[in-house]
Design a protein around this motif. Structure first.
Motif, PDB file in Angstrom:
ATOM      1  N   MET A   1     -58.342  45.280-108.093  1.00  0.00           N
ATOM      2  CA  MET A   1     -59.758  45.797-107.597  1.00  0.00           C
ATOM      3  C   MET A   1     -60.883  44.607-108.155  1.00  0.00           C
ATOM      4  N   TYR A 315     -66.846  47.833-102.975  1.00  0.00           N
ATOM      5  CA  TYR A 315     -65.530  48.312-103.337  1.00  0.00           C
ATOM      6  C   TYR A 315     -64.646  48.527-102.027  1.00  0.00           C
ATOM      7  N   TYR A 319     -61.349  46.891-100.744  1.00  0.00           N
ATOM      8  CA  TYR A 319     -60.166  47.641-100.392  1.00  0.00           C
ATOM      9  C   TYR A 319     -59.608  47.535 -98.921  1.00  0.00           C
ATOM     10  N   TYR A 418     -61.572  54.357 -98.038  1.00  0.00           N
ATOM     11  CA  TYR A 418     -60.147  54.392 -98.967  1.00  0.00           C
ATOM     12  C   TYR A 418     -59.233  55.308 -98.289  1.00  0.00           C
ATOM     13  N   TYR A 421     -56.912  57.773-101.406  1.00  0.00           N
ATOM     14  CA  TYR A 421     -57.233  57.222-102.552  1.00  0.00           C
ATOM     15  C   TYR A 421     -58.571  57.477-103.085  1.00  0.00           C
ATOM     16  N   TYR A 427     -59.696  55.166-108.213  1.00  0.00           N
ATOM     17  CA  TYR A 427     -60.747  54.260-107.641  1.00  0.00           C
ATOM     18  C   TYR A 427     -62.241  54.931-108.088  1.00  0.00           C
TER      19      TYR A 427
END
Ligand SMILES: Cc1cc2nc3c(=O)[nH]c(=O)nc-3n(C[C@H](O)[C@H](O)[C@H](O)COP(=O)(O)OP(=O)(O)OC[C@H]3O[C@@H](n4cnc5c(N)ncnc54)[C@H](O)[C@@H]3O)c2cc1C
Length: 616
Positions: A1, A315, A319, A418, A421, A427
């Motif tokens: 990540m 983020y 991803y 995501y 997740y 996460y």
């Protein structure tokens, strides 16, 4: 990540290519500053945020605060970064260096703060509340109060808080019952109960200075009779030494959805009759003093909403580039086609584009307002200062509400990117969403902000300030018309500005007459529409700055698309134009529909009988 919580390329673009922040360095006040020095500050903030604060994000949430015997213990992992944060003088960046500040413009401090607030707001709040308390003392305190408190608050040796809310006095601050009785030595004895107090008790700093709203015995009811007092956790002797515990007892800490690393305290003041405080400013001036601080505090809350959003977006973007799932739509039914990163899928791209549009627009909006603070403080004359002051007053309820609401929505959209997740603790986006939500509630709920915009701010200078704002929007749209790539977008922005003007006129008229309640039922949608227009304005402004730079890069390219695909700078500038196009063509028409709904002035929500809502 990827450990990315803010987009440095975009920060630089807004500071130096969209807004001419370097022009501030011509003013006397910032004559010793230059871009290089500011870049070093932002670099250092980024390093500190990523290396020292970000690692505490999940850990602080999982451990949370501990409450026992009236004492709050902060998450253990906060101690080292807090000590370093204080040592590095990150707390009062915009204040005088002689008082522990760094003497920076607001807009540069905001850029640096993206890395602190985005890394962990629960952590950062311990330091920033002390700054807010200090600012009130700097502006309204006596020389003795300044000497006792200011430097210790600005340097972070002592913490701060803000004690407004009581069980029966939330949005209606004027209903508070905490009382103050004058003592012969000039201090006041304080008695009352406060709830929901951020950092009302903590063990990171040796003392806490609580600015407390209370009513001096015999003062008028309502907000007119409220005064503000400085109430320390430990009494401060005239020579600065700490004295006895000052009878500010923490009776509980809320269990809440997010911000687990930040205590939300119930406090009893004077339960044993031993709580004393000093009056700040004059009697009954508490609300005036608080209002002076509100603009900055509300800008900061909008900034919190945004900072969670920019982290969540980055983020999710990372991803979407990594996660492989499904095949390219263009591969048709070819089962042998390889799986692709989900960023290839049009629906995922739509979500990312939606998030990018708001994150970019909010960054520009927040920096614009921060820069307005700087322009006001460095204005050449009183007229200029008043102009910026007017725009700040008008835009504050919008920046607070819009960025907190959209910030939360960006966080939940990130969870969607995501998939499953996103809903797990593996996460960070679920925590970002939980932590972000409070920004639409505290520092005046967003409903109260919308009423402020409609009830007070629209009326400023008989609507003149609102017209100044629309003039700024229209000027950008007119300038952008000269840019070939943007020409078709400008009429849409101009038309939305005209729609909003009509809605403002209609609501202001209705709010002053028999349709008062119907008008205020539309205050929230009006604030949202204002924010949407600001997004369109800011994104068009960005595109206007980007277009000539893109043209310069593409000037000698045989194949423009190929150049953009292979050149990060060109892709960045092209991204600005595409983002403006997306927002203005795909989202702004929805706003115009919403403005039409405001103009329809539908009264069902206020006409329905309470029993008509159903339920028991
Ligand atoms: C985590 C957290 C931290 C906080 N930190 C602090 C702090 O440090 N210091 C502090 O003093 N307070 C703090 N607060 C309190 C916060 O500012 C209040 O919760 C907020 O002002 C709303 O007050 P309330 O909760 O009593 O809601 P209410 O005032 O009861 O409002 C409930 C709903 O009714 C609406 N409403 C209320 N009155 C009106 C009206 N006249 N017109 C239209 N709509 C209305 C509101 O918009 C809201 O939607 C914090 C709260 C939380 C949860």
């Amino acid at each position: 990540m990827a450990q990315v919580i803010a987009d440095r390329r975009d920060i630089d673009f807004v500071l130096y290519e969209q807004f001419d922040v370097e022009s501030l360095f011509d003013c006397d006040r910032y004559r010793d500053l230059n871009r290089k020095a500011c870049d070093m500050v932002i670099d250092a903030a980024r390093d500190f945020g990523l290396k020292e604060i970000l690692p505490t994000y999940a850990a602080g949430d999982r451990e949370g605060v501990h409450f026992a015997d009236g004492k709050v213990t902060v998450p253990e992992c906060f101690r080292r970064p807090h000590r370093l944060f204080v040592e590095n003088e990150w707390i009062a960046m915009t204040e005088d260096p002689d008082l522990g500040g760094q003497g920076l413009p607001h807009v540069i401090a905001k850029a640096a703060n993206e890395y602190f607030v985005g890394a962990n707001f629960a952590f950062t709040a311990y330091a920033t509340l002390g700054h807010g308390a200090g600012k009130m003392i700097e502006l309204f305190g006596t020389p003795e109060q300044k000497a006792l408190f200011l430097k210790k608050l600005y340097t972070g040796q002592w913490g701060g808080s803000m004690l407004l809310t009581e069980p029966e006095a939330g949005s209606d601050v004027g209903a508070l019952t905490t009382s103050a009785r004058p003592n012969p030595d000039g201090t006041y004895s304080i008695t009352g109960n406060k709830i929901f107090i951020t950092n009302g008790e903590q063990d990171l700093t040796e003392n806490i200075i609580h600015p407390v709203l209370a009513r001096i015995e015999g003062a008028p009811a309502g907000t007119r009779g409220i005064s503000i007092f400085l109430v320390p956790k430990y009494w401060v002797e005239p020579d600065g030494r700490l004295g006895d515990f000052n009878d500010v007892v923490c009776t509980g800490v809320e269990e809440k959805m997010g911000l687990h690393g930040s205590p939300t305290c119930s406090l009893t003041l004077g339960g044993s009759g031993k709580c004393r405080g000093w009056l700040l400013g004059e009697p009954n001036q508490g609300m005036r003093i608080m209002f002076h601080m509100m603009n900055e505090a509300r800008l900061d809350v909008g900034f919190q909403g945004f900072s969670h959003a920019t982290a969540a977006y980055l983020y999710a973007l990372d991803y979407a580039r990594q996660r492989r799932q499904g095949r390219d739509l263009a591969a048709g039914k070819n089962a042998a086609a390889p799986s692709v990163p989900i960023i290839v899928h049009p629906d995922v791209r739509r979500m990312l584009m939606w998030m990018k549009a708001y994150v970019d627009g909010m960054r520009s909006f927040l920096y614009y307002v921060a820069l307005a603070f700087d322009r006001r403080e460095t204005a050449a004359d009183a007229d200029q200062a008043a102009y910026w002051e007017g725009l700040i007053d008008l835009l504050i309820p919008v920046v607070k509400s819009y960025c907190s609401d959209r910030g939360f929505e960006v966080c939940t959209q990130a969870m969607q990117v995501y998939g499953g997740y996103g809903y797990t603790r593996e996460y960070p986006v679920e925590q970002l969403a939980r932590d972000c939500k409070i920004t639409s509630i505290y520092e005046g709920t967003n409903g109260i902000q919308a009423m402020d915009l409609l009830g007070r701010k629209l009326a400023m200078r008989q609507g003149g300030v609102f017209m100044d704002f629309l003039t700024e929007v229209r000027r950008t749209a007119a300038e952008a018309e000269a840019v070939a790539a943007l020409g078709e977008l400008c009429p849409a922005v101009q038309a939305a500005a005209t729609d909003l003007e009509k809605a403002a006129v209609a609501l202001a008229r209705d709010a002053g007459g028999a349709r008062l309640k119907t008008a205020f039922a539309h205050a929230g949608p009006f604030l949202d529409a204002t924010g949407d227009l600001i997004m369109a304005w800011m994104l068009l402004w960005r595109a206007k700055a980007a277009a000539p730079r893109l043209e310069a890069l593409c000037a000698k390219a045989a194949d423009r698309s190929e150049l953009i695909a292979g050149n990060r700078q060109a892709a960045f500038y092209d991204g600005q134009i595409k983002t403006a196009r997306f927002f203005i063509r795909s989202l702004l028409p929805v706003t115009r529909g919403r403005i039409q709904a405001i103009l329809n002035a539908e009264g069902a929500a206020v006409e329905i009988d309470e029993k008509g809502f159903g339920g028991l």
